[in-house]
Design an enzyme around this catalytic site. Structure first.
Site, short mmCIF file in Angstrom:
data_model
loop_
_atom_site.label_atom_id
_atom_site.label_comp_id
_atom_site.label_asym_id
_atom_site.label_seq_id
_atom_site.Cartn_x
_atom_site.Cartn_y
_atom_site.Cartn_z
N ASP A 180 0.83 -1.20 0.00
CA ASP A 180 0.00 0.00 0.00
C ASP A 180 0.87 1.26 0.00
OD1 ASP A 180 -1.98 -1.80 0.17
OD2 ASP A 180 -2.78 -1.14 2.11
N GLU A 240 3.86 1.66 -1.27
CA GLU A 240 4.42 1.91 -2.61
C GLU A 240 3.35 2.50 -3.53
OE1 GLU A 240 7.82 -1.48 -3.24
OE2 GLU A 240 5.77 -2.13 -2.96
N TYR A 241 2.15 1.95 -3.38
CA TYR A 241 1.04 2.45 -4.18
C TYR A 241 0.79 3.94 -3.89
CZ TYR A 241 -3.65 2.96 -6.06
OH TYR A 241 -4.74 3.40 -6.76
N ASP A 242 0.75 4.26 -2.59
CA ASP A 242 0.53 5.66 -2.21
C ASP A 242 1.62 6.56 -2.78
OD1 ASP A 242 -1.69 4.96 -0.85
OD2 ASP A 242 -0.72 4.91 1.12
N LEU A 245 -36.08 -9.30 -16.89
CA LEU A 245 -36.11 -10.75 -17.06
C LEU A 245 -37.43 -11.33 -16.59
CD1 LEU A 245 -32.60 -11.56 -15.55
CD2 LEU A 245 -33.23 -11.74 -17.95
N GLU A 261 -25.63 -17.95 -14.32
CA GLU A 261 -24.94 -16.88 -13.57
C GLU A 261 -25.69 -16.59 -12.27
OE1 GLU A 261 -25.12 -13.46 -16.08
OE2 GLU A 261 -24.24 -14.51 -17.80
N LYS A 287 -27.62 -14.28 -9.82
CA LYS A 287 -28.38 -13.03 -10.01
C LYS A 287 -28.12 -12.15 -8.80
CE LYS A 287 -32.89 -11.21 -11.30
NZ LYS A 287 -32.92 -10.08 -10.38
N ASP A 289 -28.28 -8.97 -6.36
CA ASP A 289 -29.38 -8.10 -6.00
C ASP A 289 -28.86 -6.70 -5.72
OD1 ASP A 289 -31.96 -7.46 -5.56
OD2 ASP A 289 -32.12 -8.37 -3.58
N ARG A 330 -30.17 1.91 -15.07
CA ARG A 330 -31.05 1.31 -16.06
C ARG A 330 -32.25 2.23 -16.34
NH1 ARG A 330 -35.55 -1.94 -15.34
NH2 ARG A 330 -36.05 -3.18 -17.17
N GLU A 350 -24.13 -5.20 -12.54
CA GLU A 350 -24.91 -4.93 -11.34
C GLU A 350 -24.02 -4.32 -10.28
OE1 GLU A 350 -28.06 -5.65 -11.66
OE2 GLU A 350 -28.94 -6.02 -9.68
N TYR A 391 -22.24 -8.38 -16.38
CA TYR A 391 -22.89 -9.59 -16.88
C TYR A 391 -23.30 -9.52 -18.34
CZ TYR A 391 -27.01 -6.83 -15.56
OH TYR A 391 -27.92 -5.84 -15.42
N LYS A 423 -29.13 -17.97 -19.44
CA LYS A 423 -29.20 -17.34 -20.75
C LYS A 423 -28.81 -18.37 -21.80
CE LYS A 423 -27.69 -13.11 -18.48
NZ LYS A 423 -26.58 -12.20 -18.19
N LYS A 447 -35.52 -17.62 -9.46
CA LYS A 447 -35.32 -17.03 -8.13
C LYS A 447 -35.14 -18.09 -7.04
CE LYS A 447 -36.09 -12.55 -8.95
NZ LYS A 447 -37.10 -11.80 -8.26
N CYS A 491 -44.99 12.43 23.67
CA CYS A 491 -43.98 11.37 23.83
C CYS A 491 -44.45 10.33 24.85
CB CYS A 491 -42.67 12.00 24.28
SG CYS A 491 -41.44 10.78 24.75
N CYS A 507 -42.16 10.85 28.13
CA CYS A 507 -42.05 12.04 28.98
C CYS A 507 -43.19 13.01 28.75
CB CYS A 507 -40.71 12.74 28.76
SG CYS A 507 -40.60 13.57 27.17
N CYS A 515 -39.55 13.45 19.76
CA CYS A 515 -39.95 13.97 21.06
C CYS A 515 -39.16 15.25 21.27
CB CYS A 515 -39.60 12.96 22.15
SG CYS A 515 -39.44 13.70 23.79
N CYS A 526 -36.17 14.16 28.54
CA CYS A 526 -36.93 12.95 28.27
C CYS A 526 -36.11 11.77 28.78
CB CYS A 526 -37.20 12.79 26.78
SG CYS A 526 -37.92 11.20 26.35
S1 IVH Z 1 -29.11 -10.01 -17.56
C1 IVH Z 1 -31.74 -9.32 -20.91
N1 IVH Z 1 -27.65 -11.08 -15.65
O1 IVH Z 1 -31.65 -8.48 -12.89
C2 IVH Z 1 -30.84 -9.51 -19.79
N2 IVH Z 1 -29.26 -9.45 -15.05
O2 IVH Z 1 -34.55 -8.61 -13.79
C3 IVH Z 1 -31.02 -8.53 -18.73
N3 IVH Z 1 -29.32 -8.91 -12.68
O3 IVH Z 1 -31.98 -5.43 -14.54
C4 IVH Z 1 -30.22 -8.67 -17.55
N4 IVH Z 1 -27.71 -10.29 -12.07
O4 IVH Z 1 -30.32 -5.61 -12.61
C5 IVH Z 1 -28.63 -10.21 -15.96
N5 IVH Z 1 -26.28 -12.09 -14.07
C6 IVH Z 1 -27.24 -11.21 -14.38
C7 IVH Z 1 -27.87 -10.42 -13.40
C8 IVH Z 1 -28.89 -9.54 -13.78
C9 IVH Z 1 -28.58 -9.39 -11.66
C10 IVH Z 1 -30.41 -7.91 -12.56
C11 IVH Z 1 -30.27 -6.73 -13.47
C12 IVH Z 1 -31.49 -6.70 -14.33
C13 IVH Z 1 -32.45 -7.51 -13.53
C14 IVH Z 1 -33.43 -8.17 -14.45
#
Ligand code: IVH
Length: 673
Positions: free
Chosen positions: A34, A36-38, A84, A117, A119, A121, A140, A181, A233, A297, A321, A415, A418, A431, A437
């Protein structure tokens, strides 16, 4: 150095630093220390100050520092960002596979190759690179037009500002849009929420909201202070490259230096996808980010094309899901609690219910708007869920099960603790009683004495309750003036417990400056901020005198926090309390500058139990020597301190070949034999 040489040197430093960024953040495998990086960063900054004409947008110095915006601009996606279709069961996933085959006129026994893949969140973004340079990025939005969050995306360290030359030949594509994401690691999510709660602010309901709230900030400094991350992704419009399969495109963007989730794989047929789904559902518990399912996919892009798109979602992809961590239960009652800042929080008391292995008995309802929006009433049957694995929340009310005569919830006008008037500021009711209080006083004492603040052992909730109710403690300073005789008059206190408490109070007189600052409970000052203030101002007196300007000069302090610090110390009562604490012999050591520590720049991780220190004490010790204590294992760690019954972290440390030391060696290292 003349201009020409300066320009060349800037180019060289930029390349080198960008490379090390990539090693550190994307590959998690740094090639330099770190320090050296700095040094490289400082060299570059110095040159750029002298030759500002050579500052380019892909310079690593340009990640932060942009001025706040009044509003976001918009960016139109050249290709819509689709959503999706969801599946929740094995049957629905199989049905998707059959539909794909039917549409492609394939026989039912043929196997479709899928890219499978995780998904994530978080929230979807698009990054645009021209000639290998990151030029803009957007959310998006509605799928067609998103918000221009370029400045904020630049602060995310795993987003390269310039792409790697691909395969050493043609260089990166002329133009490429990369989709991914953005998310907040769970550990950071919890930390931010702890800090928010300490400030009396509403915590984020889940990591996704936290990520969105952090990215959609008009002030990029705030985004920069939140350790956001990204997994890419997909590719949108691209010039000068074509792919045969989706998986190939992911491989390509990975080679360009972007972060792709390591669990992406190719599955031959739907059965392998189902297996993958089961595996990921188990893995998800151990990850440092939230997944809500897997995305599959059709891997072949030719087939994707033939399948095409249905209004807003493609026929070639599916979000399969995971089962949500939800259960139904009944609301026994709704209470209104009063916090340290006086904020009134409605809390639902529930029939205990097990949600994904944890028994839930209460759920915060945050504020009145939230209760009204969900229309939660006493007696209602509700769905509860755990989000981000921490905060239980009520998702919805099963209104057809509502008992007759259930009344809508109303916020009290006075409150409950009190009887002071309640006033509403924004979404929150407060409050107005201040420290008059008892609830606010009790909360502020509890906070002051809490483990991560002054750590006064044995001063539990019940004791605080008693001390305040009996009038022995009217402010936190009174703790240091408690007399043995007075305490002995209290119900349920014996000689031994009184001695223990007085002893614990005495021990707390020597806590560190950052703990003391945190303990004061200043609005906006959580543990992290307290540490920054301690490091920057060195003593409580300096901090008390700090002006708005000086505070704003500190990176990471925004105007809101600066104002609340100044206001806190302006208040005569607060100054008196601090004086009174000092008079009692509380001796807060001044802080030496970080650089002076003998362990400066080193990273420690602790696993298992130590004999001579608690985890917090050990962490503080190394921090006071300029080192950093981290909680997630990675290659960047210099010392793994293993105590008794060290667990999986130790195994992982061994696999990574990290330096592992025991308690004896640790003591030697910090000079405490
Ligand atoms: S592909 C047509 N891949 O899920 C393909 N989406 O419900 C569109 N998301 O808006 C998305 N992980 O925010 C894709 N491995 C992944 C993902 C992913 C999370 C989210 C993304 C998208 C939403 C779709």
């Amino acid at each position: 150095m003349d201009e020409k040489e300066a320009k060349a040197e800037i180019e060289r430093l930029k390349k080198e630093i960008n490379y090390h960024n990539y090693r550190y953040y994307v590959l998690d495998s740094p090639a330099i220390t770190d320090a050296e990086y700095d040094r490289l960063m400082r060299q570059l900054e110095a040159l750029e100050v002298k030759y500002p004409q050579f500052i380019t947008p892909d310079s690593p110095t340009q990640r932060i520092g942009a001025a706040p915006l009044a509003a976001f601009g918009t960016i139109t996606h050249t290709m819509p960002m689709l959503s999706l279709n969801n599946a929740f069961t094995v049957e629905e996933a199989q049905e998707f596979d059959s539909r794909v085959k039917r549409t492609l006129k394939l026989s039912p026994d043929e196997k479709i190759e899928y890219a499978a893949e995780p998904k994530m969140d978080g929230l979807a973004v698009e990054l645009v690179y021209e000639d290998g340079i990151f030029i803009k990025g957007s959310t998006r939005g509605d799928g067609y037009v998103g918000e221009d969050v370029t400045q904020n995306l630049r602060t995310i360290k795993t987003i390269p500002l310039s792409l790697h030359p691909h395969g050493g030949k043609a260089g990166p594509p002329k133009y490429i849009e990369i989709r991914g994401e953005v998310f907040l690691p769970l550990e950071s999510f919890r930390k931010i929420n702890r800090e928010k709660e300490a400030k009396g602010e509403l915590p984020f309901a889940n990591p996704r909201n936290a990520a969105a709230g952090s990215l959609r900030q008009l002030n990029p400094k705030i985004t920069a202070s939140r350790p956001l991350d990204i997994f890419c992704y997909g590719v949108g419009t691209a010039e000068g490259v074509t792919f045969k399969t989706h998986y190939q495109s992911l491989q390509f963007i990975k080679d360009l230096g972007l972060k792709v989730n390591p669990f992406v794989k190719v599955a031959a047929g739907i059965d392998e996808v189902l297996e993958y789904h089961r595996e990921m559902e188990e893995k998800r518990e151990k990850l440092n980010y939230e997944l809500d399912g897997v995305v599959i996919k059709v891997n072949d892009l030719g087939l994707q094309n033939r399948l095409g798109v249905l209004t807003r979602s493609p026929r070639w992809a599916l979000a399969y899901k995971f089962a949500p961590k939800q259960e139904s239960t009944r609301v026994k009652n709704i209470f209104v609690g009063v916090g340290r800042t006086g904020a009134l929080t409605p809390v639902a008391f529930l029939e205990p219910v097990n949600v994904g292995g944890v028994t839930i008995e209460r759920a915060t309802l945050h504020n009145l708007d939230e209760v009204e929006r969900k229309d939660v009433r006493v007696g209602d049957s509700v769905i509860v869920q755990r989000a981000g694995d921490v905060i239980p929340e009520i998702v919805s009310v099963l209104t057809d099960k509502r008992p007759p005569h259930a009344k809508p919830f109303r916020m009290p006008e006075r409150c409950p603790e009190c009887d002071s008037a309640v006033e509403r500021i924004g979404a929150i009711h407060f409050c107005t009683g201040g420290l008059l209080c008892p609830a606010q006083l009790k909360e502020s004492i509890r906070h002051f004495a809490s483990k991560r603040a002054m750590d006064i052992e044995g001063l539990g909730e019940m004791h605080v309750e008693q001390l305040v109710n009996e009038g022995l403690v009217k402010d936190v300073a009174d703790l240091y003036y408690l007399k043995k005789d007075d305490l002995l008059t209290l119900a349920r206190w014996g000689e031994k417990s009184v001695d223990n408490l007085l002893n614990a109070i005495d021990v707390s007189k020597k806590r560190t400056l950052e703990r003391f600052i945190y303990a004061l409970g200043i609005n906006g000052v959580g543990e992290h901020m307290a540490r920054i203030l301690a490091e920057r101002f060195g003593s409580i007196d300096n901090l008390m005198q700090a002006s708005m300007e000086e505070l704003l000069n500190v990176y990471e302090i925004g105007p809101g926090t600066a104002e609340s610090i100044v206001d806190f110390f302006k208040e005569a009562h607060n100054r008196q309390v601090i004086e009174k604490i000092k008079k009692a012999g509380v001796n807060i050591p001044e802080k030496k500058a970080k650089e002076e520590g003998r362990l400066t720049g080193k990273k420690f991780i602790f696993t298992g139990a130590l004999e001579s220190f608690t985890r917090d004490e050990a962490q503080e010790l190394v921090e006071s020597e300029g080192a950093e204590a981290v909680s997630a294992i990675s290659r960047k760690i210099d010392y793994v301190v293993a105590g008794a019954e060290a667990g999986s972290k130790l195994d992982k440390a061994r696999k990574l070949g990290l330096k592992i030391i025991d308690e004896q060696e640790f003591k030697k290292l910090i000079g405490r034999p």
